[in-house]
Design a protein around this motif. Structure first.
Motif, short mmCIF file in Angstrom:
data_model
loop_
_atom_site.label_atom_id
_atom_site.label_comp_id
_atom_site.label_asym_id
_atom_site.label_seq_id
_atom_site.Cartn_x
_atom_site.Cartn_y
_atom_site.Cartn_z
N GLU A 64 0.86 -1.19 0.00
CA GLU A 64 0.00 0.00 0.00
C GLU A 64 0.90 1.24 0.00
O GLU A 64 1.91 1.24 0.72
N PHE A 65 0.64 2.24 -0.76
CA PHE A 65 -0.46 2.38 -1.69
C PHE A 65 0.13 2.43 -3.09
O PHE A 65 0.92 3.34 -3.37
N SER A 66 -0.16 1.44 -3.90
CA SER A 66 0.40 1.41 -5.24
C SER A 66 -0.68 1.67 -6.28
O SER A 66 -1.78 1.13 -6.17
N ALA A 67 -0.34 2.48 -7.27
CA ALA A 67 -1.28 2.82 -8.34
C ALA A 67 -0.48 3.31 -9.53
O ALA A 67 0.72 3.59 -9.42
N ALA A 68 -1.16 3.40 -10.68
CA ALA A 68 -0.49 3.86 -11.90
C ALA A 68 -0.75 5.36 -12.10
O ALA A 68 -1.74 5.90 -11.60
N PRO A 69 0.14 6.04 -12.83
CA PRO A 69 -0.06 7.47 -13.08
C PRO A 69 -1.36 7.74 -13.82
O PRO A 69 -1.80 6.92 -14.62
N ASP A 70 -1.93 8.91 -13.53
CA ASP A 70 -3.12 9.31 -14.28
C ASP A 70 -2.68 9.89 -15.62
O ASP A 70 -1.77 10.73 -15.66
N PRO A 71 -3.31 9.48 -16.72
CA PRO A 71 -2.88 9.99 -18.02
C PRO A 71 -3.07 11.50 -18.17
O PRO A 71 -2.33 12.14 -18.92
N GLY A 72 -4.01 12.06 -17.44
CA GLY A 72 -4.27 13.50 -17.56
C GLY A 72 -3.31 14.35 -16.74
O GLY A 72 -3.07 15.51 -17.07
N TRP A 73 -2.77 13.82 -15.65
CA TRP A 73 -1.85 14.54 -14.78
C TRP A 73 -0.96 13.50 -14.09
O TRP A 73 -1.29 13.04 -13.00
N PRO A 74 0.16 13.15 -14.74
CA PRO A 74 0.93 11.99 -14.27
C PRO A 74 1.57 12.10 -12.88
O PRO A 74 2.04 11.11 -12.36
N ASP A 75 1.58 13.31 -12.27
CA ASP A 75 2.04 13.38 -10.88
C ASP A 75 0.97 12.91 -9.91
O ASP A 75 1.22 12.76 -8.71
N CYS A 76 -0.22 12.72 -10.41
CA CYS A 76 -1.30 12.10 -9.62
C CYS A 76 -1.45 10.66 -10.10
O CYS A 76 -1.19 10.36 -11.26
#
Ligand code: UDP
Ligand code: MN
Length: 292
Positions: free
Chosen positions: A139-151
């Motif tokens: 925790e907490f693992s996730a992939a970058p958001d394509p619209g704002w990759p720092d999120c």
């Protein structure tokens, strides 16, 4: 074919992945009968890939009794979460910020403490190959958001159920709200060190490939797109909003500017599972009920 040595290494490092791990689960959420269609296809797509974890769907009271029966044929657990009747602090969080309703429902996945680790997947995702290796992440693992990759994008994430974390998340929701009015803004401000602290918590994009944005960097899509493991139909148009012809296996809008070729191929996989595995479930349940 893969070299024998790497095969042996894999089974030496993690022999447990060959059999069922009952204290870990894939979790999704459906607050109404429409999103249940997505959850059903997602659940079936996981079953099609040599499922070794439990399958859990969180629902809310609006979900009809028919859909609960259908869900129970695909998921190991169908768990109703009720914001209003739950503990007082949930009630308060909900009353103070009613716009966060669906968001708070997603946060309920942290209450699944009978599981030591889980992978959450939005109901609008589709699994294309086995993704058990995600359980090796923390925790907490996730992939970058394509619209704002720092999120990160909150459609796919690895988490560890904990009532303490759940309480802190709800407190954070009441104190700060969510900068996008949804779970993604809230989770990003709660797990705010994600973008800098630990690269192991950045899931590769192939675990949360946005079906509608992949083509914006098309050489990369050409290079890596075929390794996609989880497709995410994010945005306002969901797979169930398209029309599909089961006889020809084609989408009615195929070839139009609205649907790219990549998108169409993922949508066809979704619809193939829906027609091949989910609709027959409805038929068999109806037959059973007629003969009961
Ligand atoms: N969701 C739901 N009911 C709703 C809206 C959302 O159950 O009315 C759940 C569902 O699991 C969905 C997730 O919340 O996949 C996030 O919403 P959505 O996928 O629509 O957002 P997007 O990924 O398009 O930003
Ligand atoms: Mn989504």
């Amino acid at each position: 074919h893969p070299p024998v040595a790497s095969d042996q290494t894999a089974s030496f490092v993690s022999p447990v992945f060959k059999k069922t791990v009952s204290d870990q689960a894939f979790v999704t959420l459906a607050t109404n009968d429409v999103y249940c269609q997505g959850a059903l296809v997602l659940g079936q797509s996981l079953r099609n890939q040599r499922l070794t974890r439990k399958l859990v769907v969180l629902i809310t009271p609006h979900v009809s009794s028919l859909l609960r029966v259908v869900l129970s044929r695909v998921f190991d657990e169908v768990i109703e979460v009720n914001l209003i009747d739950s503990a007082d602090y949930i009630h308060l969080a909900f009353l103070n910020r009613p716009e966060l309703g669906v968001t708070l429902t997603k946060l309920h996945c942290w209450t699944l403490t009978r599981y030591s680790k889980c992978v959450f997947l939005d109901a609008d995702t589709l699994v294309l190959s086995n993704i058990d290796e995600l359980f090796e992440r923390g925790e907490f693992s996730a992939a970058p958001d394509p619209g704002w990759p720092d999120c990160f994008n909150s459609g796919v994430f690895v988490f560890q159920p904990s009532l303490e974390t759940h309480g802190l998340l709800l407190q954070h929701a009441t104190d700060h709200g969510s900068f996008d009015g949804a779970d993604q803004g809230l989770l990003n401000s709660f797990f705010s060190s994600w973008s800098t602290a630990d690269i192991h918590k950045h899931l590769p994009f192939i675990y949360n490939l946005s079906s509608n944005t992949a083509y914006t960097y098309s050489p990369a899509f050409k290079q890596f797109g075929s390794s996609a493991k989880v497709v995410h139909f994010l945005g306002s148009r969901k797979p169930w909003n398209y029309k599909y012809n089961p006889q020809t296996g084609s989408l009615l809008e195929e070839g139009s500017e609205l649907v790219t070729q990549h998108q169409a191929s993922f949508l066809k996989v979704w619809w193939g599972i829906y027609h091949g595995s989910i609709l027959p479930l409805y038929e068999s349940i109806r037959d059973e009920q007629e003969h009961a």
